[in-house]
Design an enzyme around this catalytic site. Sequence first.
Site, mmCIF file in Angstrom:
data_model
loop_
_atom_site.group_PDB
_atom_site.id
_atom_site.type_symbol
_atom_site.label_atom_id
_atom_site.label_comp_id
_atom_site.label_asym_id
_atom_site.label_seq_id
_atom_site.Cartn_x
_atom_site.Cartn_y
_atom_site.Cartn_z
ATOM 1 N N SER A 1 56.783 -58.676 17.297
ATOM 2 C CA SER A 1 55.582 -57.839 17.243
ATOM 3 C C SER A 1 54.380 -58.637 16.752
ATOM 4 O O SER A 1 53.303 -58.086 16.559
ATOM 5 C CB SER A 1 55.819 -56.643 16.317
ATOM 6 O OG SER A 1 56.175 -57.095 15.029
ATOM 7 N N HIS B 1 29.906 -20.865 30.682
ATOM 8 C CA HIS B 1 30.471 -21.017 32.033
ATOM 9 C C HIS B 1 29.614 -21.952 32.904
ATOM 10 O O HIS B 1 29.584 -21.799 34.126
ATOM 11 C CB HIS B 1 30.626 -19.663 32.752
ATOM 12 C CG HIS B 1 31.306 -18.612 31.939
ATOM 13 N ND1 HIS B 1 32.658 -18.360 32.011
ATOM 14 C CD2 HIS B 1 30.816 -17.761 30.994
ATOM 15 C CE1 HIS B 1 32.972 -17.388 31.163
ATOM 16 N NE2 HIS B 1 31.869 -17.018 30.532
ATOM 17 N N SER C 1 24.612 -49.917 40.941
ATOM 18 C CA SER C 1 25.657 -49.959 41.953
ATOM 19 C C SER C 1 25.580 -51.272 42.716
ATOM 20 O O SER C 1 24.493 -51.816 42.922
ATOM 21 C CB SER C 1 25.462 -48.781 42.913
ATOM 22 O OG SER C 1 26.053 -49.067 44.169
ATOM 23 N N LYS D 1 20.852 -46.516 42.402
ATOM 24 C CA LYS D 1 21.724 -45.898 41.403
ATOM 25 C C LYS D 1 21.486 -46.378 39.973
ATOM 26 O O LYS D 1 21.235 -47.553 39.735
ATOM 27 C CB LYS D 1 23.200 -46.166 41.751
ATOM 28 C CG LYS D 1 23.713 -45.479 42.993
ATOM 29 C CD LYS D 1 23.624 -43.955 42.939
ATOM 30 C CE LYS D 1 24.579 -43.340 41.946
ATOM 31 N NZ LYS D 1 25.987 -43.515 42.323
ATOM 32 N N GLU E 1 30.524 -42.211 30.396
ATOM 33 C CA GLU E 1 31.741 -42.017 31.205
ATOM 34 C C GLU E 1 32.923 -42.748 30.592
ATOM 35 O O GLU E 1 34.050 -42.236 30.558
ATOM 36 C CB GLU E 1 31.509 -42.519 32.641
ATOM 37 C CG GLU E 1 30.635 -41.589 33.462
ATOM 38 C CD GLU E 1 30.368 -42.141 34.858
ATOM 39 O OE1 GLU E 1 30.254 -41.334 35.785
ATOM 40 O OE2 GLU E 1 30.254 -43.366 35.027
HETATM 41 N N1 ARG Z 1 57.913 -55.438 12.291
HETATM 42 C C1 ARG Z 1 58.565 -54.352 11.666
HETATM 43 C C2 ARG Z 1 57.808 -53.054 11.923
HETATM 44 O O1 ARG Z 1 56.692 -53.129 12.247
HETATM 45 C C3 ARG Z 1 58.634 -54.567 10.195
HETATM 46 C C4 ARG Z 1 59.741 -53.830 9.546
HETATM 47 C C5 ARG Z 1 61.044 -54.419 9.976
HETATM 48 N N2 ARG Z 1 62.120 -53.855 9.267
HETATM 49 C C6 ARG Z 1 63.355 -54.006 9.683
HETATM 50 N N3 ARG Z 1 64.284 -53.437 8.975
HETATM 51 N N4 ARG Z 1 63.686 -54.666 10.768
HETATM 52 O O2 ARG Z 1 58.345 -51.986 11.824
#
Ligand code: ARG
Length: 457
Positions: free
Chosen positions: A22, A155, A276, A282, A289
């Site tokens: 992540s 309306h 445009s 335009k 939007e």
């Molecule tokens: N990257 C993990 C999250 O965002 C951190 C926590 C991970 N904990 C674990 N027990 N694997 O949730």
Amino acid sequence: MKAWDGRFEKGTEPLMERFSASIGVDWVLFPYDIKGSIAYAEMLFKIGIVNQREKNLLITALKEIRNELEMGRLPFSDALEDIHMHIEARLIEKVGELGKKLHTGRSRNDQVAVDMRMFLKEALEQIDGGLKQLLAALLGKAGTEQRTMMPGYTHTQRAQVVTFSHYLLAYFYMFKRDRQRVKEAFTRIDALPLGSGALAGSTIPIDREFLKERLGFSKITENSMDAVSDRDFLLDALFSLSMIMMHLSRLSEDLILFSTEEFGFVSLPDGLCTGSSLMPHKKNPDAVELIRGKAARTLGDLTSLFALLKGLPLTYNRDLQEDKEPVFHAVTTTHSCLAIMTLVIEGLAVRRERMKEAVVASFMPAVEMAEYLVLKDVPFREAHQIVGKMVKYCEEQKKRLVELTLEEMRRFCAVFDDDVRSYIDPGHILKSRKTIGGASYKEVAREIAREQKYLRH
Ligand code: ARG
């Protein structure tokens, strides 16, 4: 070597590493993660797990790592999963064995929870600042358009005369409530989960009160299992952001309509429109939007977070890692939309004549015409019928109500007198409406004065 691979015989699949990492998303948490770790090191010193020299080494190294991250000099690797592991691994690289003491009594579960809470507290403060600026822009415009009459719609049909100022104030009050909602979300976010460990606390005497003070929280969470699995605070925040976006989207929709040639009530600033590639004439309202479009996605953020949580058993589950993208997306989107809308309102050119034409050309004074009859003792339901028939007659005769002769009017009801024409004049209507909060010059001026005071503090 991974921090947790003691009990594993085989290494992680490369595809799994990429799949579960992540870092590409949660690296933005680094300032909070470092701050939390510095406080944690201080706390470990206080309870005797590290000595003073070790504490100082840890803090110096953590500050260096923050610097490296700020400069983009710390390379990211999927093998280290997330920002917490990256910082810990780098710490161990820098200070050796000592770095391995920092995680005493701590889990990534309480770590990520505290990081997210710190992140959101700051984010919501910025959102509040954005709301305040938009409120100032709306109030400023409302101030200069107090005498600008426009049709109010129900309306999407012309309904009753209002002022553009009164219309703008309607949005002012929505965003004012949003500030309140953001503040309430903040209050619930403002509880420290750190010290809950993985889910059950620790036999090490982790000093949570100390951590709370150091990290600027106003209270500590009360149950360790709740603390590591609770994401209500994210939903609170996302709900308040979705509400802001919904309000911005409605305002956008109005402005898109009002800036069409058909309405021609306002003209959006050039700098916030685009042309445009084919049609030379335009000028498209892209800024508003896009706000309308982005509101759909922030609503999706809220929904996906609800769906993420609804089937999760206690306590932490890796699913929770998926909470970050919707939260970060909703925060940055709402923040930028508030800034753009502020520019839109500040730069809005109001075409007062067009609005007035739309007021004058309408049957809107029918309501006040019926009220005129009520004041002459005609029951309202009857007055409604009478004026309804008059409108029908006017449509056939291609006349406005005010253009009817007294003789014509009296064919519908004998109590009409000459004074009816001044009674249904739009300017007179705006001067004589009596209800609190109604569309009258007086009420609008009162609201503006009150809200100027509100914005000053
Ligand atoms: N990257 C993990 C999250 O965002 C951190 C926590 C991970 N904990 C674990 N027990 N694997 O949730």
